[in-house]
Design an enzyme around this catalytic site. Structure first.
Site: not given
Ligand code: MLT
Length: 202
Positions: A103, A153, A184
């Site tokens: 992520s 996702d 996700h």
């Molecule tokens: C981010 O902010 O990098 C993406 O939205 C994934 C997350 O929530 O970490």
């Protein structure tokens, strides 16, 4: 300086895994995952330097999925510099580093690839997004990237995973994309698929 854990592997020919957690995670989160992918590899696990309501991240965002690009570029360089320093301090080969990110951690790993030809030898990206657009890409020839994506996702739509694959391939990287039906979250099936790819490709 970045808070981190370094563990030297039992086989120094193996790569160093650069572990990059998701939003709200810490440098502890992906240690067991690295152990599954290759228990003999060294590990450099890093905590993101940004806090969002107390949750560690690797760069700031303006809203969910909307990144603060200035901070992203700054933090990407910070991580690159930290890697170079860590390679000296712990005496590992800076050209033998493979990122494993989930992520937000996958997004900063993708940003390393978007900015630097020599930061990573390869990357396992669990649920990444396109970190930024319309920048000149470095030559990524010889770099192997695996993308684990969720067909459902809600944070990263299917088209964006495909776009990321295309941008990396156009820059010369070899990219494999693996689809899970889940959203996700990171599942054990996905980790096993990454391991199978790693054993075959790296
Ligand atoms: C981010 O902010 O990098 C993406 O939205 C994934 C997350 O929530 O970490």
């Amino acid at each position: 300086m970045m808070q981190h854990i370094f563990r030297r592997g039992t086989n120094e020919e193996k790569p160093v895994f650069l572990l990059l957690h998701g939003t709200g995670g810490t440098e502890q989160d992906l240690l067991s995952l690295a152990e599954i992918v290759d228990p003999e590899a060294s590990v450099l696990s890093v905590r993101g330097n940004v806090l969002e309501n107390g949750m560690p991240r690797f760069f700031k965002r303006l809203a969910e999925g909307v990144f603060d690009e200035e901070d992203l570029v700054f933090r990407t360089k910070e991580l690159k510099d930290f890697l170079a320093q860590a390679a000296k301090d712990y005496q590992f080969d800076p050209l033998n580093v493979i990122a494993i990110g989930y992520s937000n951690g996958a997004n900063i790993a993708a940003s390393l690839l978007f900015h630097y030809a020599d930061a990573l030898k390869g990357a396992i990206l669990h649920h990444p997004m396109v970190p930024l657009r319309d920048i000149p890409m470095p030559d990524l020839t010889g770099i192997d990237v695996w993308i684990g994506a969720g067909a459902n996702d809600p944070i990263c739509p299917k088209e964006e995973s495909v776009e990321l694959q295309k941008l990396l391939e156009e820059a010369g990287a070899s990219v494999e994309i693996h689809w899970e039906h889940a959203g996700h979250q990171l599942t054990m099936e996905e980790v096993k698929a990454a391991k199978a790819w790693y054993e075959q490709s790296l």
